[in-house]
Design a protein around this motif. Sequence first.
Motif, mmCIF file in Angstrom:
data_model
loop_
_atom_site.group_PDB
_atom_site.id
_atom_site.type_symbol
_atom_site.label_atom_id
_atom_site.label_comp_id
_atom_site.label_asym_id
_atom_site.label_seq_id
_atom_site.Cartn_x
_atom_site.Cartn_y
_atom_site.Cartn_z
ATOM 1 N N VAL A 1 -3.223 6.597 -16.616
ATOM 2 C CA VAL A 1 -1.820 6.217 -16.406
ATOM 3 C C VAL A 1 -1.613 5.748 -14.967
ATOM 4 O O VAL A 1 -0.930 4.745 -14.717
ATOM 5 C CB VAL A 1 -0.882 7.390 -16.756
ATOM 6 N N ILE A 2 -2.221 6.439 -14.012
ATOM 7 C CA ILE A 2 -2.099 6.040 -12.614
ATOM 8 C C ILE A 2 -2.714 4.673 -12.381
ATOM 9 O O ILE A 2 -2.144 3.836 -11.673
ATOM 10 C CB ILE A 2 -2.727 7.107 -11.696
ATOM 11 N N VAL A 3 -3.860 4.393 -12.998
ATOM 12 C CA VAL A 3 -4.497 3.082 -12.854
ATOM 13 C C VAL A 3 -3.599 1.993 -13.439
ATOM 14 O O VAL A 3 -3.401 0.942 -12.823
ATOM 15 C CB VAL A 3 -5.889 3.079 -13.526
ATOM 16 N N VAL A 4 -3.035 2.231 -14.609
ATOM 17 C CA VAL A 4 -2.189 1.231 -15.255
ATOM 18 C C VAL A 4 -0.920 0.976 -14.441
ATOM 19 O O VAL A 4 -0.528 -0.179 -14.219
ATOM 20 C CB VAL A 4 -1.845 1.669 -16.706
ATOM 21 N N MET B 1 0.829 -1.206 0.000
ATOM 22 C CA MET B 1 0.000 0.000 0.000
ATOM 23 C C MET B 1 0.865 1.259 0.000
ATOM 24 O O MET B 1 0.554 2.233 -0.690
ATOM 25 C CB MET B 1 -0.939 0.007 1.206
ATOM 26 N N ALA B 2 1.950 1.238 0.747
ATOM 27 C CA ALA B 2 2.849 2.387 0.768
ATOM 28 C C ALA B 2 3.487 2.607 -0.603
ATOM 29 O O ALA B 2 3.627 3.753 -1.053
ATOM 30 C CB ALA B 2 3.926 2.197 1.820
ATOM 31 N N LEU B 3 3.836 1.538 -1.275
ATOM 32 C CA LEU B 3 4.419 1.646 -2.611
ATOM 33 C C LEU B 3 3.404 2.213 -3.601
ATOM 34 O O LEU B 3 3.722 3.122 -4.375
ATOM 35 C CB LEU B 3 4.915 0.281 -3.080
ATOM 36 N N ILE B 4 2.188 1.709 -3.566
ATOM 37 C CA ILE B 4 1.154 2.193 -4.488
ATOM 38 C C ILE B 4 0.829 3.655 -4.212
ATOM 39 O O ILE B 4 0.703 4.469 -5.130
ATOM 40 C CB ILE B 4 -0.099 1.308 -4.397
ATOM 41 N N PHE B 5 0.705 4.016 -2.931
ATOM 42 C CA PHE B 5 0.398 5.406 -2.607
ATOM 43 C C PHE B 5 1.543 6.342 -2.983
ATOM 44 O O PHE B 5 1.306 7.486 -3.380
ATOM 45 C CB PHE B 5 0.050 5.549 -1.132
ATOM 46 N N SER B 6 2.773 5.892 -2.883
ATOM 47 C CA SER B 6 3.890 6.742 -3.282
ATOM 48 C C SER B 6 3.937 6.916 -4.801
ATOM 49 O O SER B 6 4.281 8.001 -5.287
ATOM 50 C CB SER B 6 5.203 6.191 -2.757
ATOM 51 N N VAL B 7 3.580 5.889 -5.549
ATOM 52 C CA VAL B 7 3.506 6.009 -7.012
ATOM 53 C C VAL B 7 2.410 6.994 -7.396
ATOM 54 O O VAL B 7 2.618 7.889 -8.229
ATOM 55 C CB VAL B 7 3.268 4.625 -7.658
ATOM 56 N N ILE B 8 1.242 6.858 -6.788
ATOM 57 C CA ILE B 8 0.138 7.776 -7.076
ATOM 58 C C ILE B 8 0.500 9.192 -6.659
ATOM 59 O O ILE B 8 0.230 10.157 -7.384
ATOM 60 C CB ILE B 8 -1.146 7.288 -6.384
ATOM 61 N N GLY B 9 1.121 9.338 -5.501
ATOM 62 C CA GLY B 9 1.511 10.659 -5.028
ATOM 63 C C GLY B 9 2.542 11.327 -5.907
ATOM 64 O O GLY B 9 2.535 12.548 -6.080
#
Length: 80
Positions: A63-66, A3-11
């Motif tokens: 792009v964020i979803v992909v 979750m931290a990795l995904i949130f950092s990518v989105i952020g």
Amino acid sequence: LLMALIFSVIGSFQLFNEPALLQRLAPNVIDSAYTPNLYTYSLAFVSQDVNYAAAVSFLLGLVIVVVSYTVQLAVARRRR
């Protein structure tokens, strides 16, 4: 950790405040297309091109979803 990795990518895709503030201090270094959100903001509110800004925002969302889905797939493959 996932979750931290995904949130950092989105952020990282949604970075807006820092470049917007620093653009006032160093306009030669940080232009209006420094980040996708800053580019969309300048399209919508500076250039008054709301339709193009909406299209850019939609593509940024895709792009964020992909990227998020790719990260989830990579983590799922590592678990196996």
